[in-house]
Design a protein around this motif. Structure first.
Motif, PDB file in Angstrom:
ATOM      1  N   LEU A 298      78.641-107.658  12.663  1.00 14.27           N
ATOM      2  CA  LEU A 298      79.117-107.175  13.956  1.00 14.27           C
ATOM      3  C   LEU A 298      78.274-105.999  14.445  1.00 14.27           C
ATOM      4  O   LEU A 298      77.906-105.934  15.618  1.00 14.27           O
ATOM      5  N   ASP A 299      77.971-105.081  13.528  1.00 14.89           N
ATOM      6  CA  ASP A 299      77.153-103.928  13.919  1.00 14.89           C
ATOM      7  C   ASP A 299      75.799-104.389  14.436  1.00 14.89           C
ATOM      8  O   ASP A 299      75.284-103.876  15.437  1.00 14.89           O
ATOM      9  N   GLY A 300      75.225-105.356  13.721  1.00 11.70           N
ATOM     10  CA  GLY A 300      73.910-105.845  14.132  1.00 11.70           C
ATOM     11  C   GLY A 300      73.957-106.571  15.461  1.00 11.70           C
ATOM     12  O   GLY A 300      73.070-106.429  16.306  1.00 11.70           O
ATOM     13  N   ASP A 301      75.009-107.349  15.663  1.00 13.58           N
ATOM     14  CA  ASP A 301      75.105-108.141  16.890  1.00 13.58           C
ATOM     15  C   ASP A 301      75.544-107.307  18.084  1.00 13.58           C
ATOM     16  O   ASP A 301      75.068-107.496  19.202  1.00 13.58           O
ATOM     17  N   GLN A 302      76.512-106.389  17.848  1.00 13.61           N
ATOM     18  CA  GLN A 302      77.162-105.749  18.989  1.00 13.61           C
ATOM     19  C   GLN A 302      76.903-104.249  19.097  1.00 13.61           C
ATOM     20  O   GLN A 302      77.113-103.673  20.158  1.00 13.61           O
ATOM     21  N   GLY A 303      76.463-103.597  18.009  1.00 14.02           N
ATOM     22  CA  GLY A 303      76.257-102.152  18.028  1.00 14.02           C
ATOM     23  C   GLY A 303      77.249-101.449  17.125  1.00 14.02           C
ATOM     24  O   GLY A 303      78.160-102.073  16.574  1.00 14.02           O
ATOM     25  N   VAL A 304      77.073-100.129  16.990  1.00 17.47           N
ATOM     26  CA  VAL A 304      77.901 -99.396  16.031  1.00 17.47           C
ATOM     27  C   VAL A 304      78.913 -98.471  16.705  1.00 17.47           C
ATOM     28  O   VAL A 304      79.699 -97.816  16.030  1.00 17.47           O
ATOM     29  N   THR A 305      78.878 -98.370  18.023  1.00 20.16           N
ATOM     30  CA  THR A 305      79.890 -97.580  18.733  1.00 20.16           C
ATOM     31  C   THR A 305      80.510 -98.437  19.832  1.00 20.16           C
ATOM     32  O   THR A 305      79.942 -99.459  20.238  1.00 20.16           O
ATOM     33  N   ARG A 306      81.648 -97.997  20.334  1.00 19.61           N
ATOM     34  CA  ARG A 306      82.276 -98.743  21.427  1.00 19.61           C
ATOM     35  C   ARG A 306      81.389 -98.734  22.671  1.00 19.61           C
ATOM     36  O   ARG A 306      81.356 -99.697  23.435  1.00 19.61           O
ATOM     37  N   ILE A 307      80.666 -97.628  22.842  1.00 26.25           N
ATOM     38  CA  ILE A 307      79.790 -97.548  24.022  1.00 26.25           C
ATOM     39  C   ILE A 307      78.676 -98.591  23.916  1.00 26.25           C
ATOM     40  O   ILE A 307      78.402 -99.341  24.854  1.00 26.25           O
ATOM     41  N   ALA A 308      78.045 -98.643  22.725  1.00 25.47           N
ATOM     42  CA  ALA A 308      76.954 -99.611  22.539  1.00 25.47           C
ATOM     43  C   ALA A 308      77.481-101.034  22.663  1.00 25.47           C
ATOM     44  O   ALA A 308      76.838-101.903  23.275  1.00 25.47           O
ATOM     45  N   ARG A 309      78.643-101.269  22.105  1.00 24.60           N
ATOM     46  CA  ARG A 309      79.197-102.625  22.148  1.00 24.60           C
ATOM     47  C   ARG A 309      79.545-103.036  23.586  1.00 24.60           C
ATOM     48  O   ARG A 309      79.351-104.184  23.976  1.00 24.60           O
ATOM     49  N   ALA A 310      80.063-102.089  24.343  1.00 26.55           N
ATOM     50  CA  ALA A 310      80.375-102.390  25.747  1.00 26.55           C
ATOM     51  C   ALA A 310      79.105-102.734  26.512  1.00 26.55           C
ATOM     52  O   ALA A 310      79.043-103.716  27.263  1.00 26.55           O
ATOM     53  N   ARG A 311      78.074-101.929  26.332  1.00 25.74           N
ATOM     54  CA  ARG A 311      76.805-102.178  27.027  1.00 25.74           C
ATOM     55  C   ARG A 311      76.234-103.539  26.634  1.00 25.74           C
ATOM     56  O   ARG A 311      75.747-104.298  27.486  1.00 25.74           O
TER      57      ARG A 311
END
Lengths: 388, 283
Positions: free
Chosen positions: B211-224
């Protein structure tokens, strides 16, 4: 290079020119549904955003495999698909109660491969046993003609015929309760029996979704020629207007008759509760062109319902068969409840039985004053069956 | 799917009774929800649905957002997805993990639309944190039901990737047997993704190497990343993207703090309904 069997190896290459687009198209796998598109023209790939239409050819990449893991090629071979393969298929709608309901998408974006014969669409629903869902494809671009217009199957059908005036060969339509009720098998064995009786038999599939399996089976059974709605320029018949369905019927029957066949076996896909099938069977054009129907049912109760449906509409029934005949008990139930004889596929494959069914339909047509009561040369169709 | 409304009991919620009502769903007595009807509404008021997060603070959602519904004339609904009945509500309620939350919401909306002038055909959807997870998955599975949505502070997302199974992508899953994802449709729903500028912790939400690799490690990164993926998918479908991204200055991962101190409420209603007809009032 051409489609076909070269030194025992099937190829799918097509003559499409020498440009990068042409080479890319030539290396793609062209599906069964595209088989009537001429191969000796310099085709291009058009990356247009405009909405697809039924029958448009599209070059697409296979993204992930679902239910359809293979593609029927123009020459009939089933190619195994791998993610990354590039294929040429046609956009179309599909109605298949044991597989998918699918429609032409609104955009040329990622969509689904919904038929092994090569149909791109957006699957709306599917049978519960299809756990993986449809295979995923991403369109790369429309296939364009040299003049820049999209290649569409409607431009590559047989000569269209709107009306049949001459008396034609006796025509029997095989209809059924639903998909996989045994219609195609019944048609194939009926063709086999009539062929063994010495008749030349033509076959036409009026409705359904473009796929080679049925037509290859009918060729193997001895039908000649074998035509289907794709030969009339339609990739499928779901959501097609009644006027177009009638034109498909007339076009195929007239072309089969012009080939000089003694009898015509037609097949109408799905069950009579399917909208296009019901509309076609209730059409005056169908009643004029078809002498009688052979009804394939999945079970005895389905046979009773189907026979009642047909009788209410005044459609003559030449016999019962289909999947129910796999069960001797269901066969007895169906005959007792309907008063109509049932025929297994082995029965239909016998010359005498098949000839008897043909003669029954001829008699019905004479009684009803249909156009196939007599042939062009004035001899009755009964005479042909008797000669055979 | 809308449930048939019963003929025997047709309570009405009329404007003028300016209060928050906690109701039991007639079709499922185990399901509760909050509904608020402003004092002044139009003949066809919009229906605004606010979905709580893992803290199940539906009451807080209703109380803090009711004032905005007064301003916009929207009827508010806040479903209550309990831990017992809906342990998996943020992923719609997969087989073996409690009741289906999307079906529960459909029933609630049908009941409220039968009791008020609001039309339940299409409604406005907001979710915060776990509620944002539910909101974006609901709209992807039921795009024809959502007029517009705001997804705020989701921990992770279902990406518009038809090659990956739900809940990671939109490939069908036998855990949600009747759900089909139609990209052409869900990409056409206006969605605003919001996340607080201070919502940058790396804990408190689902983490894994994949998940970290696919979406990012923070909510901000994942949202973007989700917004980028939705835009790319719209482009692949030759559609105009309807997804936008909005950072909430000083917003944290507290719903209350985001509403009271970071202006989340104004931004949510502005994103859904446009500028307010009158100035927002925090009373």
């Amino acid at each position: 290079m051409d489609d076909g069997d070269i030194d025992g190896i099937y190829t799918t290459a097509v003559r499409v020119g020498s440009s990068p687009d042409a080479r890319r198209l030539a290396s793609a796998a062209w599906a069964f549904t595209t088989r009537r598109v001429p191969r000796a023209q310099p085709l291009q790939i058009g990356r247009q955003a405009s909405p697809p239409r039924a029958g448009d050819l599209v070059l697409a990449r296979v993204d992930a495999l679902g239910f359809h893991r293979g593609l029927q090629l123009r020459n009939g071979r089933r190619k195994n698909l791998f993610p990354g393969d590039e294929i040429v298929v046609a956009y179309g709608n599909r109605y298949a109660s044991n597989q998918f309901e699918a429609v032409v998408p609104k955009t040329p974006g990622p969509c689904h491969l919904v038929a092994g014969g090569g149909v791109a669409a957006k699957a709306l629903s599917w049978h519960a046993r299809i756990g993986n869902g449809p295979s995923l494809i991403t369109p790369i671009g429309y296939v364009l003609r040299p003049d820049g217009k999209r290649v569409n199957l409607c431009d590559h059908g047989l000569r269209r015929v709107d009306q049949s005036v001459a008396p034609g060969p006796t025509t029997i339509a095989v209809v059924g309760t639903a998909m996989d009720a045994g219609k195609t098998t019944s048609a194939a064995f009926l063709v086999r029996g009539l062929t063994l009786a010495g008749l030349r038999v033509g076959y036409g599939k009026i409705t359904g979704t473009g796929a080679g399996g049925d037509t290859w089976l009918l060729k193997d059974a001895g039908a000649d020629p074998v035509l289907d709605f794709t030969d009339a320029g339609f990739v499928s018949t779901y959501l097609v207007s009644l006027a177009d369905l009638e034109q498909i019927l007339v076009t195929l029957v007239v072309h089969l008759a012009e080939a000089g066949v003694d009898a015509i076996i037609l097949e109408v896909a799905d069950g009579m509760l399917q909208a296009e099938t019901a509309a076609l069977l209730e059409s005056p054009v169908f009643k004029t062109m078809v002498g009688g129907v052979f009804f394939a049912a999945g079970d005895a109760m389905g046979a009773v319902a189907g026979v009642n449906w047909l009788k209410q509409r005044g459609i003559p029934i030449a016999g019962l068969g289909g999947l129910l005949t796999a069960s001797p008990l269901q066969q007895v139930e169906a005959s007792a409840a309907t008063g109509i004889a049932t025929f297994s596929r082995d029965d239909l494959g016998q010359a005498q039985v098949a000839r008897g069914i043909l003669a029954k339909v001829q008699k019905l047509r004479i009684i009803n004053g249909g156009i196939d009561a007599r042939t062009d040369d004035g001899t009755s169709q009964t005479d042909i069956a008797a000669r055979a | 799917m809308l449930a048939p409304t019963t003929e025997q009991a047709k309570p009405t919620l009329r404007p003028g009774r300016k209060r928050l009502v906690r109701r039991v769903l007639q079709a499922d007595p185990g399901q509760e929800y909050l509904v608020y009807v402003p004092a002044t509404i139009s003949e066809k008021p919009p229906l605004f649905v606010s979905v709580h997060g893992m803290s199940r603070n539906a009451d807080q959602h209703a109380r803090l957002l009711a004032g905005y519904c007064d301003i916009y004339g929207a009827i508010l609904v806040a479903p209550i997805f309990t831990a017992e009945e809906h342990p998996d509500f943020q992923r719609l309620g997969r087989v073996g993990r409690g009741k289906r939350a999307d079906i529960a919401l459909n029933l609630i909306v049908a009941e409220v639309s039968a009791m008020t002038p609001a039309s339940g055909e299409r409604f406005y959807l907001f979710g915060f944190s776990g509620g944002a997870q539910f909101a974006h998955r609901y709209l992807m599975a039921n795009p024809h039901r959502v007029a517009a949505a705001v997804v705020a502070g989701a921990g992770w997302y279902t990406f518009p990737d038809a090659t990956r199974r739900f809940p990671f992508g939109t490939r069908i899953s036998n855990k949600l047997p009747d759900v089909r994802f139609d990209a052409e449709e869900f990409l056409s729903v206006p969605v605003t993704v919001m996340v607080g500028t201070k919502d940058s912790t790396k804990s408190g939400f689902r983490r894994s190497a994949r998940l970290d690799g696919d979406q990012g490690v923070t909510r901000i990164a994942r949202a973007r990343n989700w917004v980028s993926a939705m835009k790319a998918s719209a482009e692949a479908h030759h559609l105009e993207s309807r997804v936008s991204f909005q950072k909430i200055s000083n917003g944290t991962h507290s719903f209350k703090q985001s509403i009271l101190a970071a202006g989340l409420g104004e931004k949510v209603f502005c994103a859904l309904f446009g500028p307010p007809p009158v100035a927002p009032n925090h009373e």
